[in-house]
Design an enzyme around this catalytic site. Structure first.
Site, PDB file in Angstrom:
ATOM      1  N   TRP A  37       0.729  -1.239  -0.150  1.00  0.00           N
ATOM      2  CA  TRP A  37       0.064   0.172  -0.146  1.00  0.00           C
ATOM      3  C   TRP A  37       0.980   1.365  -0.092  1.00  0.00           C
ATOM      4  O   TRP A  37       1.411   1.657   1.133  1.00  0.00           O
ATOM      5  CB  TRP A  37      -0.955  -0.076   1.239  1.00  0.00           C
ATOM      6  N   HIS A  43      -7.152   1.476   1.968  1.00  0.00           N
ATOM      7  CA  HIS A  43      -8.226   0.396   1.556  1.00  0.00           C
ATOM      8  C   HIS A  43      -9.452   0.732   2.488  1.00  0.00           C
ATOM      9  O   HIS A  43      -9.293   1.231   3.579  1.00  0.00           O
ATOM     10  CB  HIS A  43      -7.639  -1.072   1.729  1.00  0.00           C
ATOM     11  N   ARG A  58      -3.889   6.110  -3.008  1.00  0.00           N
ATOM     12  CA  ARG A  58      -2.533   5.618  -2.680  1.00  0.00           C
ATOM     13  C   ARG A  58      -1.763   6.364  -3.645  1.00  0.00           C
ATOM     14  O   ARG A  58      -2.076   7.009  -4.762  1.00  0.00           O
ATOM     15  CB  ARG A  58      -2.628   3.986  -3.415  1.00  0.00           C
ATOM     16  N   GLN A  91     -13.496   1.141  -3.264  1.00  0.00           N
ATOM     17  CA  GLN A  91     -13.288  -0.105  -2.765  1.00  0.00           C
ATOM     18  C   GLN A  91     -14.762  -0.611  -1.902  1.00  0.00           C
ATOM     19  O   GLN A  91     -15.344   0.278  -1.624  1.00  0.00           O
ATOM     20  CB  GLN A  91     -12.116  -0.395  -1.806  1.00  0.00           C
ATOM     21  N   VAL A  99      -5.654 -11.470   7.032  1.00  0.00           N
ATOM     22  CA  VAL A  99      -6.672 -12.594   6.758  1.00  0.00           C
ATOM     23  C   VAL A  99      -5.810 -13.910   6.800  1.00  0.00           C
ATOM     24  O   VAL A  99      -4.670 -13.881   6.552  1.00  0.00           O
ATOM     25  CB  VAL A  99      -7.480 -12.754   5.719  1.00  0.00           C
ATOM     26  N   ALA A 125     -13.437 -11.798   5.768  1.00  0.00           N
ATOM     27  CA  ALA A 125     -13.507 -10.485   5.302  1.00  0.00           C
ATOM     28  C   ALA A 125     -13.280 -10.591   3.683  1.00  0.00           C
ATOM     29  O   ALA A 125     -12.377 -11.530   3.307  1.00  0.00           O
ATOM     30  CB  ALA A 125     -12.280  -9.613   5.616  1.00  0.00           C
TER      31      ALA A 125
END
Ligand code: DAH
Length: 338
Positions: free
Chosen positions: A150, A170, A196, A210, A253, A307
């Site tokens: 990122w 994000h 970004r 997003q 995750v 997620a």
């Protein structure tokens, strides 16, 4: 007879002059030409006259009758032409439309329409975010190489804990915020802008959108994630598509997956749109990392969740044929009207 006819002529002319509606004219017509009307009464009186007189007044009265009928018709036409016509049943002229939904707003509504019936509630997160919600709380500590994923734009300000502020990279920044605000079971979604430090080209913009989904409850597993991915893709792209998972690393995750959609242009056969692979990547997802659950104050042995985040801009471009993501953020009216 002469006097009678003179009086009648005056009477008719006066009333014709005064008549100013179609119904006035109708009354006049009945009064003069009706079965018991004034003309008929005079015609009756003719029968009592001598043959000579009859021959004199008979044709005259007939001419008079024809003239008056013509005068009535003329006046009727004049009155009905000039009377204002207001027909309130007539359909209104179409109102010119001065605008329409921006494509991204259209996409937002379409996405929310798919998830709302499944029980997701919409949440929002700030564009200017602190390090914790955007990175550290999501298992991306300072100096972690994953931060390179990122390219972050920092704001020249700190929050009250002296933590640097940044433009969120994000929508995953809503995850911990939502878990703090609503305890599980929880199903939230969020659509919004992210930023970004990108090198700009037709596929990259410093500002982009997003869509994020977070589900946390007891006994949530990968099959729920897979079902939702399939469901969403079929809803938005049609039955020909389906989802495919590939292993992918995201720090928040575990396991993490890249979610691909089977190409709708070639039904997975391979074409120029999907670079001959038959698939295109549309989302990142995975099971919420135990550390993230712990950061939210939850026991990872008790709770689990998934997620899911996707890029609506790419989806929009795919669906509409827009070939430069920057068009979506420039406010160019010629593009937006087209
Ligand atoms: N936040 C990720 C990104 O910006 C996308 C993403 C990946 C969101 C995995 C998720 C997820 O919720 O589970 O690339």
């Amino acid at each position: 007879m002469k006097d009678l006819i003179e009086k009648l002529k005056q009477d008719f002319t006066n009333r014709l002059d005064k008549a100013n509606s179609a119904s006035d004219l109708e009354t006049l017509r009945v009064d003069f030409f009706g079965r018991k009307g004034k003309l008929n009464q005079i015609f009756k009186q003719l029968t009592r006259l001598s043959v000579e007189e009859k021959q004199k007044w008979g044709p005259y009265l007939n001419q008079l009758k024809a003239r008056w009928q013509k005068a009535l018709a003329n006046k009727h036409q004049k009155l009905t032409q000039t009377a204002p016509v207001a027909d309130f049943n007539f359909p209104a002229f179409p109102v010119p439309t001065f605008g329409r939904l921006h494509p991204i707003e259209w996409m937002r509504q379409k996405t929310l329409e798919i998830f709302t019936p499944l029980g997701f509630i919409e949440v929002d997160g700030p564009h200017i975010e602190n390090d914790w919600y955007n990175f550290e709380g999501l298992n991306i500590p300072p100096g972690h190489p994953a931060r390179d994923l990122w390219d972050t734009l920092y704001v020249d300000l700190k929050d009250d804990k002296n933590s640097p502020l940044l433009l969120r990279t994000h929508t995953s920044n809503i995850q911990l915020r939502a878990l703090q605000k609503y305890k599980p079971p929880l199903k939230v979604m969020s659509f919004g802008r992210c930023f970004r430090h990108e090198v700009l080209d037709p596929r990259h913009s410093h500002t982009f959108s997003q869509f994020e989904v977070l589900v946390v409850d007891k006994n949530i597993n990968m099959s729920h994630l897979k079902w939702l991915s399939d469901y969403f893709l079929k809803q938005i792209l049609g039955e020909v598509t389906q989802s495919r998972f590939r292993p992918k690393y995201y720090p928040f995750v575990e396991p993490g997956v890249g979610v691909d959609a089977k190409c709708v242009f070639c039904a997975g056969q391979g074409c120029s749109v999907c670079s001959n692979s038959g698939w295109f990547e549309i989302a990142g997802a995975g099971m919420v990392h135990p550390q993230v659950l712990t950061n939210a104050g939850l026991d990872p042995d008790e709770y689990s969740g998934f997620a899911w985040g996707f890029g609506p801009d790419r989806m929009l471009m795919l669906m509409t044929g827009v070939d430069d993501i920057r068009q979506l953020y420039q406010g160019n009216l010629n593009f937006l009207k087209g």
